[in-house]
Design an enzyme around this catalytic site. Structure first.
Site, PDB file in Angstrom:
ATOM      1  N   GLU A 112     -34.872 -49.020  20.069  1.00 39.26           N
ATOM      2  CA  GLU A 112     -34.286 -49.464  20.934  1.00 39.26           C
ATOM      3  C   GLU A 112     -35.021 -51.072  20.920  1.00 39.26           C
ATOM      4  OE1 GLU A 112     -37.336 -48.904  24.274  1.00 39.26           O
ATOM      5  OE2 GLU A 112     -35.355 -48.148  25.758  1.00 39.26           O
ATOM      6  N   GLN A 130     -41.117 -60.075  24.063  1.00 36.50           N
ATOM      7  CA  GLN A 130     -39.803 -59.307  23.557  1.00 36.50           C
ATOM      8  C   GLN A 130     -38.281 -60.811  22.695  1.00 36.50           C
ATOM      9  OE1 GLN A 130     -38.942 -56.454  24.792  1.00 36.50           O
ATOM     10  NE2 GLN A 130     -37.584 -56.905  23.912  1.00 36.50           N
ATOM     11  N   CYS A 153     -33.789 -49.296  30.830  1.00 41.18           N
ATOM     12  CA  CYS A 153     -34.304 -47.492  29.686  1.00 41.18           C
ATOM     13  C   CYS A 153     -32.727 -47.342  29.343  1.00 41.18           C
ATOM     14  CB  CYS A 153     -35.293 -47.414  30.525  1.00 41.18           C
ATOM     15  SG  CYS A 153     -34.534 -46.468  32.115  1.00 41.18           S
ATOM     16  N   GLU A 193     -41.543 -41.484  30.701  1.00 40.57           N
ATOM     17  CA  GLU A 193     -39.860 -41.893  31.535  1.00 40.57           C
ATOM     18  C   GLU A 193     -40.587 -43.088  30.016  1.00 40.57           C
ATOM     19  OE1 GLU A 193     -37.498 -40.753  31.924  1.00 40.57           O
ATOM     20  OE2 GLU A 193     -38.324 -38.680  33.618  1.00 40.57           O
ATOM     21  N   LYS A 212     -51.771 -48.694  37.892  1.00 37.87           N
ATOM     22  CA  LYS A 212     -51.743 -49.773  36.368  1.00 37.87           C
ATOM     23  C   LYS A 212     -50.372 -50.520  36.445  1.00 37.87           C
ATOM     24  CE  LYS A 212     -52.118 -51.102  32.391  1.00 37.87           C
ATOM     25  NZ  LYS A 212     -51.935 -52.396  32.341  1.00 37.87           N
TER      26      LYS A 212
HETATM   27  P1  NAD Z   1     -45.085 -50.075  27.317  1.00 33.43           P
HETATM   28  O1  NAD Z   1     -44.944 -48.786  26.893  1.00 33.43           O
HETATM   29  O2  NAD Z   1     -45.329 -50.885  26.654  1.00 33.43           O
HETATM   30  O3  NAD Z   1     -46.101 -50.626  28.532  1.00 33.43           O
HETATM   31  C1  NAD Z   1     -46.341 -49.389  29.873  1.00 33.43           C
HETATM   32  C2  NAD Z   1     -47.474 -49.892  29.985  1.00 33.43           C
HETATM   33  O4  NAD Z   1     -48.171 -48.569  29.662  1.00 33.43           O
HETATM   34  C3  NAD Z   1     -47.702 -50.864  30.592  1.00 33.43           C
HETATM   35  O5  NAD Z   1     -48.723 -50.596  31.582  1.00 33.43           O
HETATM   36  C4  NAD Z   1     -49.027 -50.917  29.764  1.00 33.43           C
HETATM   37  O6  NAD Z   1     -50.371 -51.450  29.296  1.00 33.43           O
HETATM   38  C5  NAD Z   1     -49.376 -49.563  29.633  1.00 33.43           C
HETATM   39  N1  NAD Z   1     -50.171 -49.049  28.783  1.00 33.43           N
HETATM   40  C6  NAD Z   1     -50.155 -49.822  27.023  1.00 33.43           C
HETATM   41  N2  NAD Z   1     -50.691 -49.783  26.169  1.00 33.43           N
HETATM   42  C7  NAD Z   1     -51.374 -48.006  27.272  1.00 33.43           C
HETATM   43  C8  NAD Z   1     -52.632 -47.638  26.469  1.00 33.43           C
HETATM   44  N3  NAD Z   1     -52.714 -47.729  25.008  1.00 33.43           N
HETATM   45  N4  NAD Z   1     -52.558 -46.377  27.320  1.00 33.43           N
HETATM   46  C9  NAD Z   1     -52.227 -46.775  28.580  1.00 33.43           C
HETATM   47  N5  NAD Z   1     -51.312 -47.554  29.202  1.00 33.43           N
HETATM   48  C10 NAD Z   1     -50.983 -48.412  27.927  1.00 33.43           C
HETATM   49  O7  NAD Z   1     -43.235 -50.529  27.888  1.00 33.43           O
HETATM   50  P2  NAD Z   1     -43.352 -51.913  28.279  1.00 33.43           P
HETATM   51  O8  NAD Z   1     -43.099 -52.684  27.300  1.00 33.43           O
HETATM   52  O9  NAD Z   1     -43.672 -52.585  29.635  1.00 33.43           O
HETATM   53  O10 NAD Z   1     -41.688 -51.075  28.977  1.00 33.43           O
HETATM   54  C11 NAD Z   1     -41.104 -51.410  28.529  1.00 33.43           C
HETATM   55  C12 NAD Z   1     -40.169 -49.953  27.782  1.00 33.43           C
HETATM   56  O11 NAD Z   1     -39.951 -49.233  29.134  1.00 33.43           O
HETATM   57  C13 NAD Z   1     -38.918 -49.920  27.706  1.00 33.43           C
HETATM   58  O12 NAD Z   1     -39.011 -48.852  25.892  1.00 33.43           O
HETATM   59  C14 NAD Z   1     -38.165 -48.739  28.387  1.00 33.43           C
HETATM   60  O13 NAD Z   1     -36.959 -48.006  27.872  1.00 33.43           O
HETATM   61  C15 NAD Z   1     -39.481 -48.052  28.632  1.00 33.43           C
HETATM   62  N6  NAD Z   1     -38.690 -47.794  29.939  1.00 33.43           N
HETATM   63  C16 NAD Z   1     -38.350 -46.846  30.116  1.00 33.43           C
HETATM   64  C17 NAD Z   1     -37.618 -45.810  31.490  1.00 33.43           C
HETATM   65  C18 NAD Z   1     -37.597 -44.756  31.763  1.00 33.43           C
HETATM   66  O14 NAD Z   1     -37.448 -44.209  32.882  1.00 33.43           O
HETATM   67  N7  NAD Z   1     -37.063 -43.913  30.454  1.00 33.43           N
HETATM   68  C19 NAD Z   1     -37.338 -46.947  32.802  1.00 33.43           C
HETATM   69  C20 NAD Z   1     -37.957 -48.385  32.712  1.00 33.43           C
HETATM   70  C21 NAD Z   1     -38.406 -48.325  31.246  1.00 33.43           C
END
Ligand code: NAD
Length: 476
Positions: free
Chosen positions: A378, A326, A279, A245, A170
């Site tokens: 963040e 964002q 991240c 992550e 997904k």
């Molecule tokens: P997000 O948490 O909003 O979404 C991530 C994924 O989770 C998306 O596919 C989203 O549709 C899904 N999602 C949302 N609600 C959900 C639920 N209730 N159940 C299951 N899945 C759900 O994050 P984002 O805005 O897409 O990405 C930015 C974030 O990702 C930042 O916080 C960043 O730090 C983090 N990030 C971390 C790493 C790492 O390796 N630590 C790498 C890249 C990004």
């Protein structure tokens, strides 16, 4: 045309949603099918049916598929990089690097599966031999964020398939384009029906079903800490294997003895490239008093020469913010920083360009302190804070004074200081004289504290998550 979901080897239509180019809001990249709850359940059921057969294929067979996928990515590298830049807003240079990385990951795990580790032990009992082997976990649900539209999917999908698992993938809603292209390449490589499934759509529907469905044996998630914590609660309650992550607030420490141009380049790259949407971004620049003013002066000068523009223009160095939400978040934090008493030394302004897009000049705050929310939360945009430290000890303390622990960096010419920092900073990854962002796919990736949960991704360490250990006691 609506780009469909891939379920049990078939492309399936669904409710269309538009993928918009953040560099040009009038440009619709494509219409993509939103998977429903039933689609998601069908994909999970298909992955479950396909698991047994796939798990019994030879490592050589699976390596062959991965090699084909890698070759497919390489053959379409230019088009994929253009699509990535168009849908996410990363510059073409960065997007090309990311696509190449995706191909490298498939090649790497094609090799890794051929040398899956095992162990033979002598038993304490006469005549008994112990064999420790690894087996696939089952159906794995892979949930990814928007900021690395092809590399993060690749670093999850490649080891998942390589070690014999079946996949329900997904992607984030903002970047379905690269996910669909990757799914297409996987399908074209001839992977059996049901082994790999793509379900695009809402986190609250598709993601929630992957998290709670008992047929999903393991979940690898990358995204925000808030979403991750919710997934962890649901998935661990049903005893699914989980790897998370999440966010970061990564410190880059600059000591008095640092090579100034190198430190400025590390800060510029780490904090502002990829529009600060990493991240591992260096969002806290912790600078020792003796070099503080020279560092701020040189970094501000470097920021003034950046070109914020359309991600696909050759001279652009910083692309747009990914979407309106964002951008609004970045602007809220910029206002908050000012009201908390930090000094906005550069940028932080919405820019107008020939096309309508989410353009923001890179923002640098000085005179910040580590108690401010702009230094603790963040932001995930092109916004960095400079915190002054009296000496190395204070800098180290500030670096560790955070709920996150993903990446940390230090710029210094002292071997002793760099070694002390490497040992004492509370982060999963440490960079010496390098930006906090920018990692190798051959090495373990992940953090500590609020940034990560579960075993590491990438490199040889991915085998921990994508396999389960079996201990056999054998007597002849
Ligand atoms: P997000 O948490 O909003 O979404 C991530 C994924 O989770 C998306 O596919 C989203 O549709 C899904 N999602 C949302 N609600 C959900 C639920 N209730 N159940 C299951 N899945 C759900 O994050 P984002 O805005 O897409 O990405 C930015 C974030 O990702 C930042 O916080 C960043 O730090 C983090 N990030 C971390 C790493 C790492 O390796 N630590 C790498 C890249 C990004």
């Amino acid at each position: 045309m609506v780009y469909g979901n891939l379920i049990d080897g078939e492309w399936r239509d669904g409710d269309p949603f538009a993928n918009i180019n953040p560099s040009n809001l009038d440009d619709v990249v494509g219409e993509y099918a939103r998977a429903s709850l039933d689609d998601t359940r069908d994909a999970i059921a298909a992955a479950s049916r396909a698991f047994w057969g796939w798990s019994l294929t030879t490592p050589q067979t699976r390596a062959g598929y991965l090699e084909k996928i890698a070759a497919g990515i390489e053959a379409r590298c230019g088009a994929l990089a253009d699509l990535l830049a168009r849908e996410e807003g990363k510059t073409l240079r960065e997007a090309t690097g990311e696509v190449i990385r995706a191909a490298q990951l498939f090649r790497f795990y094609a090799g890794e599966v051929l040398r899956t580790p095992g162990e033979r032990l002598d038993s304490a009992r006469e005549g008994v031999e112990i064999q420790v082997t690894r087996e696939p976990v089952g159906v794995v649900g892979l949930i990814t964020p928007w900021n690395f539209p092809i590399a993060i999917p690749a670093w999850k999908i490649a080891p998942a398939l390589a070690f014999g698992n079946t996949v329900v993938f997904k992607p984030a809603e903002l970047v379905p384009g690269c996910a669909w292209e990757l799914a297409h390449l996987i399908h074209d490589a001839g992977i059996p029906a049901g082994v790999f499934n793509l379900v695009m759509g809402r986190g609250s529907v598709v993601g929630a079903e992957i998290t709670s469905n008992p047929q999903v044996n393991a979940i690898s998630f990358t995204g925000s800490t808030t979403t991750g914590s919710g997934i962890l609660t649901t998935a661990s309650a049903r005893l699914a294997k989980v790897q998370m992550e999440m966010g970061g607030k990564n410190p880059l420490v600059i000591l008095n003895d640092a090579d100034l141009p190198r430190a400025v380049q590390a800060a510029l790259d780490g904090a502002f490239y990829s529009t600060g949407q990493r991240c591992t971004a260096s969002s806290r620049l912790i600078v020792e008093a003796g070099i503080h003013d020279r560092f701020v002066g040189a970094l501000t000068e470097a920021l003034a020469s950046q070109v914020v523009g359309d991600a696909r223009n050759a001279d652009t160095t910083i692309g747009p913010v990914v979407d309106e939400r964002q951008l609004a978040q970045d602007l809220r934090y910029i206002d908050l920083g000012k009201s908390e008493g930090a000094h906005l030394a550069f940028g932080g302004e919405v820019l107008s360009r020939p096309t309508r897009g989410h353009y923001l000049s890179p923002a640098l705050f000085t005179e910040a302190n580590n108690q401010m929310r702009v230094c603790r939360e963040e932001i995930f945009g092109p916004v960095a804070t400079v915190i002054r430290a009296a000496n190395y000890e204070e800098a180290l303390h500030l670096a560790n004074d955070t709920e996150f622990g993903l990446s940390a960096g230090i710029c210094t010419s002292s071997l002793a200081r760099s070694m002390h920092f490497r040992r004492n900073v509370q982060a999963g990854m440490v960079m010496v004289n390098l930006p906090t962002a920018g990692v190798d796919y051959t090495a373990p990736f992940g953090g500590r504290k609020g940034s990560s949960y579960g075993s590491r991704e990438q490199g040889r360490y991915a085998v921990e998550f994508y396999t389960t250990v079996k201990t056999a006691y054998v007597v002849g």
